[in-house]
Motif scaffolding. Structure first.
Motif, PDB file in Angstrom:
ATOM      1  N   GLU A 132      76.695  37.367  63.031  1.00 31.01           N
ATOM      2  CA  GLU A 132      75.444  36.781  63.497  1.00 31.01           C
ATOM      3  C   GLU A 132      74.259  37.563  62.947  1.00 31.01           C
ATOM      4  OE1 GLU A 132      75.789  34.483  67.363  1.00 31.01           O
ATOM      5  OE2 GLU A 132      76.484  36.487  67.934  1.00 31.01           O
ATOM      6  N   ALA A 133      73.078  36.953  63.069  1.00 35.39           N
ATOM      7  CA  ALA A 133      71.831  37.600  62.659  1.00 35.39           C
ATOM      8  C   ALA A 133      70.755  37.241  63.666  1.00 35.39           C
ATOM      9  CB  ALA A 133      71.425  37.165  61.255  1.00 35.39           C
ATOM     10  N   GLY A 134      69.700  38.057  63.698  1.00 37.93           N
ATOM     11  CA  GLY A 134      68.572  37.786  64.574  1.00 37.93           C
ATOM     12  C   GLY A 134      68.833  38.087  66.038  1.00 37.93           C
ATOM     13  N   LEU A 135      69.785  38.957  66.331  1.00 39.67           N
ATOM     14  CA  LEU A 135      70.105  39.280  67.721  1.00 39.67           C
ATOM     15  C   LEU A 135      69.134  40.318  68.274  1.00 39.67           C
ATOM     16  CD1 LEU A 135      74.005  39.538  67.750  1.00 39.67           C
ATOM     17  CD2 LEU A 135      72.555  37.520  68.029  1.00 39.67           C
ATOM     18  N   GLN A 136      69.011  40.314  69.593  1.00 38.77           N
ATOM     19  CA  GLN A 136      68.313  41.364  70.325  1.00 38.77           C
ATOM     20  C   GLN A 136      69.349  42.292  70.968  1.00 38.77           C
ATOM     21  OE1 GLN A 136      64.975  41.586  70.155  1.00 38.77           O
ATOM     22  NE2 GLN A 136      64.949  39.713  68.907  1.00 38.77           N
ATOM     23  N   SER A 137      68.902  43.437  71.441  1.00 40.37           N
ATOM     24  CA  SER A 137      69.848  44.391  72.028  1.00 40.37           C
ATOM     25  C   SER A 137      70.573  43.797  73.223  1.00 40.37           C
ATOM     26  CB  SER A 137      69.124  45.676  72.427  1.00 40.37           C
ATOM     27  OG  SER A 137      68.060  45.388  73.330  1.00 40.37           O
ATOM     28  N   PHE A 169      74.958  29.700  65.264  1.00 43.46           N
ATOM     29  CA  PHE A 169      74.166  28.677  64.594  1.00 43.46           C
ATOM     30  C   PHE A 169      74.642  28.484  63.162  1.00 43.46           C
ATOM     31  CE2 PHE A 169      71.192  30.900  67.525  1.00 43.46           C
ATOM     32  CZ  PHE A 169      71.055  29.870  68.451  1.00 43.46           C
ATOM     33  N   PRO A 170      74.898  27.255  62.717  1.00 47.20           N
ATOM     34  CA  PRO A 170      75.249  27.027  61.309  1.00 47.20           C
ATOM     35  C   PRO A 170      74.167  27.522  60.354  1.00 47.20           C
ATOM     36  CG  PRO A 170      75.703  25.077  62.614  1.00 47.20           C
ATOM     37  CD  PRO A 170      74.950  26.021  63.513  1.00 47.20           C
ATOM     38  N   GLU A 171      72.890  27.448  60.782  1.00 47.99           N
ATOM     39  CA  GLU A 171      71.776  27.864  59.940  1.00 47.99           C
ATOM     40  C   GLU A 171      71.454  29.338  60.164  1.00 47.99           C
ATOM     41  OE1 GLU A 171      70.057  26.102  63.768  1.00 47.99           O
ATOM     42  OE2 GLU A 171      71.766  25.794  62.431  1.00 47.99           O
ATOM     43  N   ILE A 172      72.462  30.165  60.297  1.00 49.65           N
ATOM     44  CA  ILE A 172      72.332  31.571  60.676  1.00 49.65           C
ATOM     45  C   ILE A 172      71.194  32.271  59.938  1.00 49.65           C
ATOM     46  CG2 ILE A 172      74.171  32.095  59.019  1.00 49.65           C
ATOM     47  CD1 ILE A 172      74.869  34.535  60.738  1.00 49.65           C
ATOM     48  N   GLY A 173      70.217  32.788  60.718  1.00 51.24           N
ATOM     49  CA  GLY A 173      69.174  33.663  60.194  1.00 51.24           C
ATOM     50  C   GLY A 173      68.327  33.076  59.086  1.00 51.24           C
ATOM     51  N   THR A 174      67.929  33.930  58.169  1.00 47.82           N
ATOM     52  CA  THR A 174      67.108  33.551  57.018  1.00 47.82           C
ATOM     53  C   THR A 174      67.983  32.870  55.973  1.00 47.82           C
ATOM     54  OG1 THR A 174      67.512  35.624  55.848  1.00 47.82           O
ATOM     55  CG2 THR A 174      65.680  35.600  57.433  1.00 47.82           C
TER      56      THR A 174
END
Length: 262
Positions: free
Chosen positions: A207-212, A163-168
């Motif tokens: 990346e950010a906001g990933l799950q396991s 996502f271009p808007e990665i995370g916070t």
């Protein structure tokens, strides 16, 4: 582990079973889709659920002693010390858009880390495998070894994220510090970006906001190909959250310094 070959065979049987139920639903216009998080579009389809069901059926028959963590149906307890981590369709947004960048993810943890994983792309017939001394890409007709590429400095690197808007906002700003220093940044490939890293086509995934279940399979594939996967602090990435995957230690260090603004 005494039963490595059975584990590998089971993983491939799960991936084969998932292919069989997903492909007839791909690029169909009337596929059932729900939004798991109304405040932030997070789709799930009948294909996601059907694929996880058949993978769980394979495990119930072949390895009932193992635990399972799946995106759609949660946790099932086991007593072997092994946990299968399943994402039946990583990239459901791509799936419902008709783009073939989604994949079936399978990871195996022994409690101390991820030991084995698959990234399977049924539509184009590519299956990336890593762990237990294996690092390979299987296509419909051939098999190729996987190996990250080396020798690229950050200024000549290719970086990917979904996502271009990665995370916070803070995470997005950290990502942009890295993006401004690389030669090329591309977006939107979900798990397939990690496959390309293991194949030696790109150099970094952040990346950010990933799950396991988003990272277990890709982590095994990238590490088996010689890459490095950590969180943004350099610690274990198997739990998800902020993840950086790099082809080399030098690239990892350079990107980490920018992420942490050091």
């Amino acid at each position: 582990m005494q039963d490595i070959q059975q584990i590998i065979d089971t993983a491939h049987e799960m991936a084969d079973a998932a292919r069989q139920v997903i492909l007839p639903l791909f690029r169909t216009r009337d596929i059932e889709t729900e939004n798991k998080r109304p405040a932030d579009f997070d789709p799930v389809t009948q294909a996601d659920r059907a694929a996880e069901r058949v993978m769980r059926e394979v495990l119930a028959r072949r390895r009932p002693q193992d635990a399972i963590l799946g995106e759609e149906f949660g946790e099932s307890q086991g007593n072997s010390g092994l946990t299968w981590i399943l994402d039946p369709i990583d990239g459901t947004r791509a799936f419902i858009s008709g783009a073939p960048s989604w994949g079936v993810l399978i990871g195996l943890s022994d409690g101390n880390g991820i030991r084995y994983g698959l990234i399977d792309q049924p539509y184009i017939g590519e299956r990336f495998e890593g762990g237990f001394g294996i690092s390979r890409l299987r296509t419909r007709n051939q098999e190729h070894p996987l190996s990250v590429r080396t020798g690229h400095e950050l200024s000549h690197a290719t970086l990917m994220t979904t996502f271009p808007e990665i995370g916070t906002p803070d995470e997005a700003a950290a990502f942009q510090r890295v993006s401004r220093q690389v030669r090329l940044t591309r977006y939107g490939l979900d798990c397939y970006a990690y496959a390309l890293l293991a194949l030696g086509q790109i150099d970094l995934v952040i990346e950010a906001g990933l799950q396991s279940y988003d990272i277990a399979g890709p982590l095994a594939v990238v590490e088996a190909a010689g890459g490095i996967v950590t969180d943004w602090s350099g610690g274990p990435a198997a739990a998800g959250g902020q993840v950086i995957a790099a082809a080399t230690l030098e690239l990892h260090r350079a990107a980490m310094a920018l992420l942490l603004n050091e």
